[in-house]
Design a protein around this motif. Structure first.
Motif, PDB file in Angstrom:
ATOM      1  N   TYR A 230       0.926  -1.290  -0.038  1.00 54.25           N
ATOM      2  CA  TYR A 230      -0.081   0.146   0.060  1.00 54.25           C
ATOM      3  C   TYR A 230       0.929   1.190   0.088  1.00 54.25           C
ATOM      4  O   TYR A 230       1.914   1.462   0.772  1.00 54.25           O
ATOM      5  N   ILE A 248      -7.078  10.293  -5.821  1.00 51.57           N
ATOM      6  CA  ILE A 248      -7.159   9.522  -4.726  1.00 51.57           C
ATOM      7  C   ILE A 248      -5.762   9.774  -3.898  1.00 51.57           C
ATOM      8  O   ILE A 248      -4.682   9.889  -4.632  1.00 51.57           O
ATOM      9  N   PRO A 250      -3.463   8.339  -0.195  1.00 51.94           N
ATOM     10  CA  PRO A 250      -3.676   7.724   1.131  1.00 51.94           C
ATOM     11  C   PRO A 250      -4.134   8.102   2.148  1.00 51.94           C
ATOM     12  O   PRO A 250      -3.850   9.134   2.517  1.00 51.94           O
ATOM     13  N   VAL A 251      -5.004   7.247   2.739  1.00 49.77           N
ATOM     14  CA  VAL A 251      -5.746   7.816   4.108  1.00 49.77           C
ATOM     15  C   VAL A 251      -4.635   7.882   5.274  1.00 49.77           C
ATOM     16  O   VAL A 251      -3.701   7.113   5.207  1.00 49.77           O
ATOM     17  N   ASN A 253      -3.001   7.022   8.328  1.00 49.33           N
ATOM     18  CA  ASN A 253      -3.030   5.472   9.009  1.00 49.33           C
ATOM     19  C   ASN A 253      -2.317   5.705  10.198  1.00 49.33           C
ATOM     20  O   ASN A 253      -2.079   4.614  10.749  1.00 49.33           O
ATOM     21  N   ILE A 277     -10.835  11.176  -2.724  1.00 44.43           N
ATOM     22  CA  ILE A 277     -11.340  10.291  -1.791  1.00 44.43           C
ATOM     23  C   ILE A 277      -9.747  10.066  -1.045  1.00 44.43           C
ATOM     24  O   ILE A 277      -8.753   9.877  -1.727  1.00 44.43           O
ATOM     25  N   GLU A 278      -9.899   9.614   0.364  1.00 48.13           N
ATOM     26  CA  GLU A 278      -8.924   9.338   1.094  1.00 48.13           C
ATOM     27  C   GLU A 278      -9.118   8.005   1.104  1.00 48.13           C
ATOM     28  O   GLU A 278     -10.026   7.561   2.158  1.00 48.13           O
ATOM     29  N   ARG A 279      -8.261   7.019   0.851  1.00 46.73           N
ATOM     30  CA  ARG A 279      -8.346   5.450   1.029  1.00 46.73           C
ATOM     31  C   ARG A 279      -7.160   4.893   0.888  1.00 46.73           C
ATOM     32  O   ARG A 279      -6.090   5.394   0.399  1.00 46.73           O
ATOM     33  N   LYS A 280      -6.988   3.525   1.359  1.00 48.16           N
ATOM     34  CA  LYS A 280      -5.846   2.891   1.064  1.00 48.16           C
ATOM     35  C   LYS A 280      -5.786   2.582  -0.436  1.00 48.16           C
ATOM     36  O   LYS A 280      -6.614   2.051  -1.225  1.00 48.16           O
ATOM     37  N   ILE A 281      -4.501   2.553  -1.174  1.00 48.02           N
ATOM     38  CA  ILE A 281      -4.328   2.389  -2.436  1.00 48.02           C
ATOM     39  C   ILE A 281      -3.170   1.668  -2.642  1.00 48.02           C
ATOM     40  O   ILE A 281      -1.976   1.864  -2.096  1.00 48.02           O
TER      41      ILE A 281
END
Length: 362
Positions: A230, A248, A250-251, A253, A277-281
């Motif tokens: 990730y 996008i 990375p959120v 963490n 959007i903030e998320r795992k990628i």
């Protein structure tokens, strides 16, 4: 808490200022610096602005042995009509206090830090370069100073602010950089100190950066420290990808630094109604998007470059060229908008910019 009295000792000699086209990042420093000292049970004291000079520390000072050290990076800009401008300074000082909390260090109130910084900027205002793209880099930092070799938080600290005039990050104009994906070395893990701006995080990244340099890449793209798949950060920047019209990043963490520029970019995109959007990628997702032709843009964000377009990613010796190696339209728009706000050239709809006001003369 009332405003601290700052003792001021002005330098008797003035340093020679470098020409704007000869400025290197972090090589030259202004005439003065701010210092305050902390002792457990007594709090902060000795707030002072003094001539820039070496500091004396005991060889047993905790910072040398157990790494209690945090810092921030921000800038002052010379705006229109000679106005000195800061960009979201309260966010930097808030983040510094988060770093202090993680490393068991005392907090320095945001208000006191900003007041000290503004006083220092008024004294060294003439050091702020005025040419396009130039600025005055600001480095607040805190170190543990108690002479003690026991493994425990220090009981004494020093908070300092130093200033350094810096040239334009893009001397030949904004251009995309080449990035090497790092899947051997690890920068940080959740539960560690990755979310803190502490010296050790940067020391641990030097080996991977050295390898990237040898291979002709300017930055390292860090992956997570557990699964190594990730995406987390690019060198000293946060990272964004535009895939099929959606941005996008990375959120956060616990192992990713909460960038002030990152936060501002997200707010700008939302303001423009651009999907973000903030998320795992994962790096595999980026690879597949590149193969499918849907990876439209990639860019890093940070204080130094503001927005740094990515023209190529190298993952396992495979080159992923982004947007034909050219600057993406969104990257360029974000760079122009954010720098325009920082220098006071365009309207600031978010009240991000703070003007440093000189005290009225008696």
């Amino acid at each position: 808490m009332g405003k601290h009295i700052i003792d001021i000792t002005l330098s008797e000699t003035k340093k020679q200022k470098p020409l704007s086209d000869q400025l290197e990042f972090g090589r030259v420093f202004t005439d003065h610096m701010f210092i305050a000292d902390y002792t457990e049970g007594q709090g902060w004291s000795g707030h002072r602005i003094v001539p820039y000079a070496p500091i004396a520390l005991d060889p047993a000072a905790t910072v040398f042995h157990y790494g209690q050290s945090v810092f921030e990076g921000m800038k002052a800009y010379m705006g229109k009509d000679g106005k000195v401008l800061l960009f979201r300074p309260e966010e930097n000082m808030r983040r510094m206090n988060q770093s202090c909390d993680r490393l068991c260090m005392p907090q320095f109130t945001e208000q006191s830090a900003i007041e000290a910084l503004e006083e220092l900027l008024v004294i060294d205002k003439e050091w702020i370069p005025t040419e396009e793209g130039t600025s005055l880099y600001i480095r607040p930092y805190m170190i543990a100073t108690e002479p003690y070799l026991g493994v425990a938080p220090s009981k004494k600290y020093q908070f300092t602010i130093i200033l350094s005039p810096v040239g334009s990050y893009y001397k030949e104009g904004i251009h995309p950089v080449k990035i090497l994906v790092e899947d051997e070395y690890v920068r940080a893990v959740a539960g560690g100190t990755g979310m803190a701006k502490t010296a050790g995080n940067y020391a641990s990244g030097l080996r991977a950066q050295e390898i990237a340099d040898r291979k002709g890449y300017s930055q390292v793209l860090w992956l997570d420290g557990v699964e190594r798949k990730y995406i987390e950060e690019v060198g000293s920047m946060n990272v964004f990808f535009k895939i099929n019209g959606e941005v996008i990043t990375p959120v956060l963490n616990g192992s990713i630094l909460e960038g002030i520029t990152r936060k501002s970019i997200i707010q700008l995109l939302k303001h423009w109604d651009i999907p973000v959007i903030e998320r795992k990628i994962s790096v595999e997702e980026i690879y597949e998007a590149h193969r499918a032709g849907t990876l439209e843009e990639a860019f890093g964000t940070g204080t130094a470059a503001v927005v740094s377009p990515i023209g190529e990613l190298n993952w396992r010796d495979e080159q992923l060229v982004v947007n034909n190696g050219d600057i993406g339209s969104l990257s360029e728009k974000l760079y122009n908008e954010l720098t325009g706000i920082q220098y006071g050239k365009i309207v600031d709809p978010f009240s991000w910019v703070v003007e440093v006001v000189e005290p009225a003369k008696a």
